[in-house]
Scaffold this active site. Sequence first.
Site, PDB file in Angstrom:
ATOM      1  N   ASN A  18      47.172 118.326 -46.667  1.00 50.37           N
ATOM      2  CA  ASN A  18      47.871 119.322 -45.856  1.00 50.37           C
ATOM      3  C   ASN A  18      48.880 120.045 -46.756  1.00 50.37           C
ATOM      4  OD1 ASN A  18      50.001 120.437 -44.268  1.00 50.37           O
ATOM      5  ND2 ASN A  18      49.216 119.347 -42.491  1.00 50.37           N
ATOM      6  N   HIS A  21      53.641 122.304 -46.551  1.00 51.88           N
ATOM      7  CA  HIS A  21      54.995 122.318 -47.108  1.00 51.88           C
ATOM      8  C   HIS A  21      55.087 123.034 -48.449  1.00 51.88           C
ATOM      9  CE1 HIS A  21      56.334 120.473 -43.601  1.00 51.88           C
ATOM     10  NE2 HIS A  21      55.592 119.414 -43.760  1.00 51.88           N
ATOM     11  N   HIS A  54      48.394 123.935 -40.878  1.00 55.68           N
ATOM     12  CA  HIS A  54      48.782 124.055 -39.464  1.00 55.68           C
ATOM     13  C   HIS A  54      49.407 125.431 -39.275  1.00 55.68           C
ATOM     14  CE1 HIS A  54      51.130 122.087 -35.869  1.00 55.68           C
ATOM     15  NE2 HIS A  54      50.496 123.190 -35.532  1.00 55.68           N
ATOM     16  N   ARG A  56      51.366 127.277 -37.100  1.00 49.94           N
ATOM     17  CA  ARG A  56      52.222 127.047 -35.929  1.00 49.94           C
ATOM     18  C   ARG A  56      52.569 128.356 -35.257  1.00 49.94           C
ATOM     19  NH1 ARG A  56      54.700 121.715 -36.094  1.00 49.94           N
ATOM     20  NH2 ARG A  56      55.750 122.421 -34.225  1.00 49.94           N
ATOM     21  N   ARG A  60      56.366 128.989 -39.166  1.00 50.62           N
ATOM     22  CA  ARG A  60      57.449 128.546 -40.046  1.00 50.62           C
ATOM     23  C   ARG A  60      56.984 128.236 -41.463  1.00 50.62           C
ATOM     24  NH1 ARG A  60      58.704 122.642 -37.426  1.00 50.62           N
ATOM     25  NH2 ARG A  60      58.819 123.869 -35.526  1.00 50.62           N
ATOM     26  N   GLU A  81      44.742 123.153 -38.233  1.00 53.84           N
ATOM     27  CA  GLU A  81      45.428 122.507 -37.100  1.00 53.84           C
ATOM     28  C   GLU A  81      46.049 123.604 -36.262  1.00 53.84           C
ATOM     29  OE1 GLU A  81      48.391 119.982 -38.746  1.00 53.84           O
ATOM     30  OE2 GLU A  81      46.957 118.585 -39.595  1.00 53.84           O
ATOM     31  N   THR A 111      58.233 118.371 -36.646  1.00 51.13           N
ATOM     32  CA  THR A 111      56.825 118.252 -37.018  1.00 51.13           C
ATOM     33  C   THR A 111      56.091 117.819 -35.754  1.00 51.13           C
ATOM     34  OG1 THR A 111      55.243 117.105 -38.471  1.00 51.13           O
ATOM     35  CG2 THR A 111      57.180 115.845 -37.789  1.00 51.13           C
ATOM     36  N   THR A 112      54.762 117.733 -35.796  1.00 51.75           N
ATOM     37  CA  THR A 112      54.011 117.352 -34.591  1.00 51.75           C
ATOM     38  C   THR A 112      54.473 115.959 -34.143  1.00 51.75           C
ATOM     39  OG1 THR A 112      52.193 118.492 -35.676  1.00 51.75           O
ATOM     40  CG2 THR A 112      51.688 117.325 -33.631  1.00 51.75           C
ATOM     41  N   GLU A 162      41.618 112.553 -34.310  1.00 60.75           N
ATOM     42  CA  GLU A 162      42.496 112.148 -35.408  1.00 60.75           C
ATOM     43  C   GLU A 162      43.577 111.277 -34.795  1.00 60.75           C
ATOM     44  OE1 GLU A 162      43.700 115.018 -38.360  1.00 60.75           O
ATOM     45  OE2 GLU A 162      45.672 114.070 -38.563  1.00 60.75           O
ATOM     46  N   HIS A 201      49.414 111.583 -40.325  1.00 56.09           N
ATOM     47  CA  HIS A 201      50.836 111.774 -40.027  1.00 56.09           C
ATOM     48  C   HIS A 201      51.686 110.649 -40.598  1.00 56.09           C
ATOM     49  CE1 HIS A 201      54.361 113.520 -38.252  1.00 56.09           C
ATOM     50  NE2 HIS A 201      53.604 114.562 -37.950  1.00 56.09           N
ATOM     51  N   HIS A 224      53.112 115.790 -46.206  1.00 51.78           N
ATOM     52  CA  HIS A 224      54.524 115.764 -46.600  1.00 51.78           C
ATOM     53  C   HIS A 224      54.782 114.854 -47.805  1.00 51.78           C
ATOM     54  CE1 HIS A 224      58.821 114.572 -46.008  1.00 51.78           C
ATOM     55  NE2 HIS A 224      58.928 115.885 -45.917  1.00 51.78           N
TER      56      HIS A 224
HETATM   57  N1  PXP Z   1      47.630 115.461 -39.103  1.00 50.95           N
HETATM   58  C1  PXP Z   1      48.218 116.245 -38.174  1.00 50.95           C
HETATM   59  C2  PXP Z   1      47.473 116.537 -36.914  1.00 50.95           C
HETATM   60  C3  PXP Z   1      49.485 116.819 -38.410  1.00 50.95           C
HETATM   61  O1  PXP Z   1      50.047 117.614 -37.472  1.00 50.95           O
HETATM   62  C4  PXP Z   1      50.123 116.572 -39.641  1.00 50.95           C
HETATM   63  C5  PXP Z   1      51.433 117.217 -39.934  1.00 50.95           C
HETATM   64  O2  PXP Z   1      51.287 118.598 -39.962  1.00 50.95           O
HETATM   65  C6  PXP Z   1      49.469 115.748 -40.576  1.00 50.95           C
HETATM   66  C7  PXP Z   1      48.236 115.192 -40.272  1.00 50.95           C
HETATM   67  C8  PXP Z   1      50.066 115.448 -41.907  1.00 50.95           C
HETATM   68  O3  PXP Z   1      51.225 114.683 -41.735  1.00 50.95           O
HETATM   69  P1  PXP Z   1      52.196 114.463 -42.964  1.00 50.95           P
HETATM   70  O4  PXP Z   1      52.665 115.813 -43.408  1.00 50.95           O
HETATM   71  O5  PXP Z   1      53.282 113.613 -42.389  1.00 50.95           O
HETATM   72  O6  PXP Z   1      51.409 113.767 -44.028  1.00 50.95           O
END
Ligand code: PXP
Length: 254
Positions: A18, A21, A54, A56, A60, A81, A111-112, A162, A201, A224
């Site tokens: 992901n 960031h 993602h 959003r 952001r 996402e 965050t989600t 997921e 996550h 992250h």
């Molecule tokens: N999966 C989903 C559905 C998420 O919303 C996120 C965060 O955007 C992640 C995975 C990745 O999470 P992290 O950034 O904490 O690794």
Amino acid sequence: MRQDASSDRVRGLRLGVNVDHVATLRQLRGTPYPDVLRAARVCAAAGAHGITVHLREDRRHIQEHDVHTLKAWGGLPLNLEMAAVPAMVEFALAVRPDEVCLVPERRLERTTEGGLDVATRRAELAPVVRALTDAGIVVSLFIEPEPAHLEAAASIGAPYVELHTGRYCTAEGSEAARELDRLVHAARLGHRIGLRINAGHGIHLGNLPGILEIPHLDTLNIGHSLVCEAVFIGLEAAVRAMLEGMRAYRGGRS
Ligand code: PXP
């Protein structure tokens, strides 16, 4: 140039990176860098199996143009996402990422924060899953590891869920053991009822061993912690490059 993501799995798993960031850093200053596509290329070169972004509602971090750029690049499968709202469904049907993961979205959350309440939103989510699936997009629902949500996801024809690993990833001691058990049971149930299972996550190297206990996993989506670790793995090289730039410059004014 797309990788065959099935041939080079690690312990049977794919890693989706992901890159939200990377875009967060860019949006913070309004600079053209760091370049999200450059980050995706680095992930591909390192062996990642997919890129996740993602988009959003508040934009952001990831912007629409990032999604278009990553799709046009096509170097790795793209997982978008998004919230299950009409504007986003329209966007996804136009861009056609390889995968869409439907997530709940609250404007002020950092965050989600939780999974989709599929059990109570079944009627609203079913046509979204159908429309995306009919367009050839692989759909996943981001859910808490609860039987009701797994059963609801299967009943509306989602091929993937997921599992939200956030609670496990931040828990300690007996609470962590309990959360891991929930994830393991959810994965077993999901597999039994024909769902394919992703997880994501809050995953970092420290909690990864527990995550790897979860059976039947297909893809881990991690963002992250990778961007955070990249600061330390990459900062030395970045400082050296800056010093080299200072050393190499032959101009100057007195
Ligand atoms: N999966 C989903 C559905 C998420 O919303 C996120 C965060 O955007 C992640 C995975 C990745 O999470 P992290 O950034 O904490 O690794």
